[in-house]
Motif scaffolding. Structure first.
Motif, PDB file in Angstrom:
ATOM      1  N   LEU A 121      16.691 -86.004 -14.751  1.00  0.00           N
ATOM      2  CA  LEU A 121      15.364 -86.043 -15.381  1.00  0.00           C
ATOM      3  C   LEU A 121      15.221 -84.986 -16.473  1.00  0.00           C
ATOM      4  O   LEU A 121      14.620 -85.229 -17.514  1.00  0.00           O
ATOM      5  CB  LEU A 121      14.288 -85.812 -14.330  1.00  0.00           C
ATOM      6  CG  LEU A 121      13.691 -87.048 -13.686  1.00  0.00           C
ATOM      7  CD1 LEU A 121      12.452 -86.673 -12.912  1.00  0.00           C
ATOM      8  CD2 LEU A 121      13.340 -88.108 -14.706  1.00  0.00           C
ATOM      9  N   GLY A 138      13.070 -92.329 -13.867  1.00  0.00           N
ATOM     10  CA  GLY A 138      12.743 -91.560 -12.671  1.00  0.00           C
ATOM     11  C   GLY A 138      12.554 -92.448 -11.452  1.00  0.00           C
ATOM     12  O   GLY A 138      13.165 -92.212 -10.404  1.00  0.00           O
ATOM     13  N   VAL A 149       9.223 -86.389 -11.437  1.00  0.00           N
ATOM     14  CA  VAL A 149       8.863 -87.329 -12.516  1.00  0.00           C
ATOM     15  C   VAL A 149       7.544 -86.891 -13.157  1.00  0.00           C
ATOM     16  O   VAL A 149       7.403 -86.911 -14.393  1.00  0.00           O
ATOM     17  CB  VAL A 149       8.749 -88.779 -11.977  1.00  0.00           C
ATOM     18  CG1 VAL A 149       8.272 -89.725 -13.061  1.00  0.00           C
ATOM     19  CG2 VAL A 149      10.082 -89.257 -11.439  1.00  0.00           C
ATOM     20  N   VAL A 162       9.489 -92.632 -16.862  1.00  0.00           N
ATOM     21  CA  VAL A 162       8.997 -93.322 -15.656  1.00  0.00           C
ATOM     22  C   VAL A 162      10.030 -94.341 -15.181  1.00  0.00           C
ATOM     23  O   VAL A 162      10.362 -94.391 -13.983  1.00  0.00           O
ATOM     24  CB  VAL A 162       7.632 -94.007 -15.929  1.00  0.00           C
ATOM     25  CG1 VAL A 162       7.191 -94.825 -14.719  1.00  0.00           C
ATOM     26  CG2 VAL A 162       6.581 -92.961 -16.258  1.00  0.00           C
TER      27      VAL A 162
END
Lengths: 300, 280
Positions: B53, B76, B141, B73
């Motif tokens: 991430l 993640g 996230v 998004v």
């Protein structure tokens, strides 16, 4: 204890030496490998959108992002090899054979992903206008309330000088709840003066204000500069023609017409040459005016 | 629960039998499954996730043409599902098998622990591990989103219903892994669970086949498969979440109820099979 330490140091040295050797060999292979087939980037996609969607399970969004980024890289790699700046809406010369398939796959994997539709509307018409219209209409079918897509469709038709179809697209967009008020105005403008500079200015202004994509924004900004520059060059040509009528010859330098240029409130550089919207001086060619080769304003 | 962790669960089960009941025995087993997962470094996958991430948050802006929020998004939550599925499958299939292989199951069943309690404890322990995993990843996230947005991002709230649905999917997969592992080898159990995961995402195709085929028996076959296999596509809300869409409350409630029923059925089947196994 000492043996352990020797063993550890030996292993660390072996790892480092092995890595250095592997990197060196890899660099040698890269340097001595023949050039890749120029058409490798343009190979057909192995999967069509529907198949990709099916096998992506729950990861279709991520796969769509992947195809979207591949589309950007595909165009970017071709643009970067060009000696001169080219406009995003004028890439027909680049032979972007795979772009439609990439964007189609991205939008099939994630039909709500609006940016690929915008990219298709801006870039694809100069490559394959039918694909651009098809992908944009596919987006409208999947997102009937996304008024932006009608704006993209109107833009494609406007570029093709099909002002009636463009007016229809803006008209249908205007009917969507929440659509900006300029849609109705654009419909009327398309019917009345579809080919005018004012219409073009309005289209690019809206595109600049609403796009999320920096490359599309930049293209719209440069097109707006081009329209402003066309207006300025028309004024300058009239001025030069009037000068010729009055004196019987064209000015040799901008200095000769400096007072008139100042009265028009055009920004001037040191040698009295007027500046185009990008800040580059206009070039005087007899009784005509041209863009400086270094100007950021698109030539066509 | 390997030999190193053997002393604890038996002791806890013994203690809990005296003062608790079935529930405390189940919770004792669950706690030990969680401890064992932590000891086995299962949660180390979080390090990989954070690295992924972080790299995405820093570099994706240049590659995605202004779509870094959507990509964060998608990436993640997809990684959350993928890592979670691997944990559910590969840890899940070993939960029962390891006890049998190391013969610790004899020590446990010599105590007053029912086979159903044993399985349920194992299941809840792995679910707790997955919950910690999913919550930490969800926070990751959210932080990545706030980093790319340079501040608060409304998507931070929108992703949590999708994370919850994703967790329900992992709970279903864990139950299925446990069912297969109650009668099969780990390799075969992992393979079968993976097949169920894949087919579960093709449920709309199964339904389509069930309605479109000409042969009545084929229609029955696909209709049966559609209802027997878990409908995992209901739990895929990653893509809409990336567009800022949250699922309707009624949809979340119904998918939760479906998950509860389905898990109950699968665990009951696992208990049924496991109860009939002879360990002599």
């Amino acid at each position: 204890m000492k043996t352990d330490s020797i063993k550890t140091n030996g292993l660390v040295l072996l790892i480092i030496a092995g890595l250095i050797a592997a990197i060196s060999v890899s660099r040698w292979i890269d340097a001595h490998r023949g050039p890749l087939n120029a058409g490798a980037d343009d190979e057909s996609l192995y999967l069509n959108g529907k198949t990709a969607r099916r096998i992506s399970l729950a990861f279709n969004g991520l796969a769509a992002d992947w195809y979207w980024m591949r589309s950007l890289q595909y165009v970017g790699k071709k643009i970067i090899n060009l000696p001169d700046n080219v406009e995003l809406d004028d890439l027909g010369q680049l032979n972007l054979k795979t772009l439609a398939a990439l964007l189609d796959t991205a939008t099939t994997l994630d039909p709500q992903f609006l940016d690929p539709y915008e990219y298709a509307a801006v870039v694809l018409p100069s490559v394959d206008v039918n694909q651009a219209i098809r992908i944009t209409k596919k987006g409208i079918d999947a997102n009937p309330n996304a008024w932006k897509l009608y704006q993209h469709l109107g833009y494609i038709y406007w570029q093709q000088k099909d002002f009636q179809a463009a007016a229809d697209a803006y008209g249908r967009g205007a009917a969507i709840p929440g659509a900006p008020t300029f849609f109705s105005a654009m419909k009327a403008r398309m019917l009345a003066e579809g080919g005018s500079r004012d219409t073009a200015r309005e289209i690019y202004r809206q595109m600049f204000e609403q796009s999320n994509d920096d490359s599309v924004k930049d293209m719209a900004r440069r097109r707006l500069m081009q329209i402003d520059s066309m207006d300025e060059r028309d004024v300058l040509r009239k001025l030069l023609t009037a000068y010729q009528t009055r004196t019987g010859h064209c000015p040799a330098t901008w200095k000769e017409v400096e007072p008139v240029l100042r009265s028009l409130r055009l920004p001037l550089v040191a040698d009295a040459a007027p500046m185009d919207p990008s800040g580059a001086p206009y070039v005087l060619k007899g009784c005509d005016v041209e863009l400086d080769p270094k100007s950021e304003v698109p030539g066509k | 629960m390997d030999a190193t962790s053997l002393a604890n669960p038996i002791e806890q089960v013994k203690v809990s039998h005296g003062d608790g009941g079935s529930m405390s025995r189940i919770m004792a087993i669950a706690r030990n499954v969680f401890r064992e997962a932590v000891r086995d470094r299962v949660l180390y996958n979080l390090v990989l996730f954070v690295l992924l991430l972080t790299a995405a948050a820093i570099f994706i802006g240049e590659l995605s043409g202004g779509q870094e929020r959507k990509v964060i998004v998608d990436l993640g939550l997809s990684a959350m599902l993928l890592f979670g599925t691997f944990i559910a499958i590969f840890v899940g299939v070993g939960l029962v098998y390891k006890e049998i292989e190391k013969r610790t199951v004899y020590a446990i069943f010599s105590k007053p622990v029912g086979r159903g309690e044993f399985l349920l404890g194992k299941y809840l322990g792995l679910c707790l591990t997955l919950l910690v995993n999913v919550v930490v990843m969800g926070i990751g996230v959210s932080l990545a989103l706030m980093y790319v947005s340079r501040g608060w991002d409304p998507l931070v709230l929108v992703i949590w219903p999708a994370v919850f649905l994703l967790y329900l999917e992992l709970m279903i997969i864990t139950a299925i892994a446990l069912l297969f592992s109650s009668f099969s080898s780990p390799a075969l159990s992992a393979l079968l669970t993976f097949f169920v995961f894949i087919i579960g995402h093709f449920s709309s195709d199964l339904k389509g086949l069930a309605t479109s085929l000409g042969s009545t028996s084929a229609r029955w076959l696909f209709a049966s498969l559609y209802y027997l296999l878990p409908n995992l596509s209901n739990y895929s809300f990653i893509t809409p979440a990336a567009h800022g869409q949250a699922p309707a409350a009624a949809f979340v409630a119904m998918t939760t109820v479906y998950a509860i029923f389905y898990i109950a059925v699968v665990l009951a089947a696992a208990t049924f099979v496991f109860s009939r196994r002879n360990f002599k």
